[in-house]
Scaffold this motif. Sequence first.
Motif, short mmCIF file in Angstrom:
data_model
loop_
_atom_site.label_atom_id
_atom_site.label_comp_id
_atom_site.label_asym_id
_atom_site.label_seq_id
_atom_site.Cartn_x
_atom_site.Cartn_y
_atom_site.Cartn_z
N THR A 145 -1.55 -1.45 -3.72
CA THR A 145 -3.17 -0.51 -3.69
C THR A 145 -2.20 0.71 -2.99
OG1 THR A 145 -3.91 -2.36 -2.34
CG2 THR A 145 -4.98 0.12 -1.77
N GLU B 13 -1.14 0.44 -9.95
CA GLU B 13 -2.79 -0.88 -9.68
C GLU B 13 -2.33 -2.26 -10.54
OE1 GLU B 13 -5.63 2.95 -7.73
OE2 GLU B 13 -5.73 2.30 -10.02
N SER C 111 0.65 -0.62 -0.12
CA SER C 111 -0.10 -0.18 0.05
C SER C 111 0.86 0.86 0.09
CB SER C 111 -0.82 0.07 0.91
OG SER C 111 -1.63 -1.24 1.88
#
Length: 707
Positions: free
Chosen positions: A232, A227, A202
Amino acid sequence: MTPTRVVIVGGGFAAVQFAKTLRGKLSPSECEILLFNSENHMVFHPLLADVAGASINVDAAATPLRQMLPKVGCRTERVQRIDLAASEIAFEDGTGALNRLHYDHVVIACGAESNLSIIPGMTEHAFAFKVMRDAIDLRQHVVRQMEQAEASSDPDRRRWHLSFIIVGAGFSGVEVAGEINELVRSSTRFYHNFRKDDVVVSLVHPKDHILPEVAPTLAEFARKKMEKAGITLVLNTRAVAATHEGVELNDGRMLAGGTIVCTIGTAPSPLVQYLDAPKERGRILTQPDMRIQGHTNAWALGDCALIINAYDNKPSLTTGQFAERQGRQAALNLVRVLKGGPTRPFSFKALGELCSIGGYQAVAEMFGMHISGFLAWFLWRSVYLFKLPTWSRRFKVALDWTWDLLFPRDLSFLNSDTSKQFTHAYYRQGDFIQRQGDPARVFSVVEEGQLEVLVSDGPNGPERVVAVLGKGDFFGNAALLENRPHQTSIRARTVVRLRQASSALFSEMAGSFAPLRELLANAVTRNSDELWRRLPISKPFLDREPLTSFLDPVPGSPLRKDTSLGDAIKCLRESAAAGLMVLDENNLLWGKLDRRDLYQLVARIAIIPLDKRDGLTQRKLTDFLLPDPLCVTLQDSPFVAAGTMLQHGIAWLPVVRSLDHPEPVGYVREENIVDFMLRKVASAKESVATSALAPTEQPLQRRAESA
Ligand SMILES: Cc1cc2nc3c(=O)[nH]c(=O)nc-3n(C[C@H](O)[C@H](O)[C@H](O)COP(=O)(O)OP(=O)(O)OC[C@H]3O[C@@H](n4cnc5c(N)ncnc54)[C@H](O)[C@@H]3O)c2cc1C
């Protein structure tokens, strides 16, 4: 003729380019060049992400300075101070002694340092990403996380090991996210306990798009590609805290993950902080020719300086590109000064930006053109290959990159013994540090904040607070020494910072230092004196009584932070109280002066050197006392206050309105609570004993005590 001595502080882009250019223009008989750098190599920062992602070997991104600059005196020493008025630097030699050295010209190019303290808990739980050590440690850690995920039978724990959180989506954040993603996902085929889908990378960023430095179309391309690669993007969101479990976001969500990399936050180096020169936001202000404002023989370059670029009249960017050009142009200016000619202002038109986003993809903005995808990635690699400082490094990196295209990434790591380390830990209010019944793993010392000790009423009963811990207290020692599970839970009552030693390190310390062993053993004996163990029957009737029943008012004139030591002792002598509170400028509790502390004060004064003891009694209390004293709030029960006093061996405790607003409302004394308990026991001996054992008011159980 004695050569002019030029001392350069730093060994990065700016310093190296300066030294190279100057040596090219002036011979050793004309100019002695001494370069002081804290490391013996120059770090090529654009390749740090590749080191972390194991696509190049560690030594490919670090070039030894003396091999790059054979005709320059390279010294691996950290410069401590620069005295611009006396034209001297002070540095520590190998023996720890402080040496001074005179210079004719000094060039300050010491860069900036990372500063994780801008987000609570990052210093304790995140990796910085600035120096070679950060990249090496991160690479080792990422591979260790995969090994631990493989060994874990708990799916939640496995996912935690495989979750990587990168804070900041500027160049370095995007590059490191891309590299970690590539390393972990491409390596899953060598592990049997997890798959690509279990990996979570992330990238947290406060804006609505990543890479604010490049054109929106390129940033959008990078977003889509990242992505697609499984990263993320957590946009429009700020990280507000980091803990052992992960990152807390400003929308209240907790992003769980065993790896946190913080790529935001810089601070000036301590050398610049202490430099007596004009600065703006920590950067040294220079004249247009890069000499420090108000000085004729001191220059500042690179990330540590604020240099206006004559090309667009804007402050130069803190990038390697700018640092290199400044190094070259400043060296030419110095030559002009030495030859009596006029200097020129710094002027540079940036060439463009390149950023690798992982998976053989990059975005580039070069000479006004936007390029993205594989071509940009190829360009990125070619440009950086030729920007590397020596041919040996270029060959090494080219070989590593070719290897990376043909073979899997290297998953070996040195298994350094991390089990014997001191670590820092940060907990948010309400976080549990240990749970009753859990095995003991660490010994903790409170550096900041307050914690509460909780014990459950019976095996499955609710947990209740029985005492408060504060700065300087420690816990975990009894369970570690007795090799048994924890008998209490410990929860953060405020934000808490701890210093922790692993069980292995704790055993080694307790085993080898006799005085420490004794101290820890005494603490265990003292803890077994805790009120909830010794007098469980006191809990029901103490809990039923409000704390205000025991409150003595704040003594007439509390001490202030700026009260002198002499006046404070006088107040204490004239007061009947066991101690006095010390308030800050907002009338909030800052500290406390206990009669028992006076001996401690004498001991502290005794270690001050004789020549520094003059006027001691006129010095402020804050020079001698520690802030943040142990206290309870109006919401606490008298049982918690009594337990805290007994556990700490103290006779009184300040009471504040709340922990968020620690305005003193009075204090509780041990004798008042004991008197109350005596009266209760004497007047209703039978009923107290029975009610204490009734199911609703059961005495506190010592769950694992028999173990
Ligand atoms: C991960 C990362 C990626 C980056 N990628 C790019 C990129 O792709 N393109 C780009 O243009 N820029 C990039 N940058 C920015 C670029 O690296 C910096 O702008 C550049 O390094 C600044 O150069 P400098 O010479 O001012 O300082 P630095 O390169 O930081 O060098 C300073 C040196 O001084 C030493 N030092 C500090 N204090 C002392 C002391 N008291 N005594 C002795 N030595 C001392 C330090 O150890 C260090 O070696 C990146 C930065 C990072 C962190």
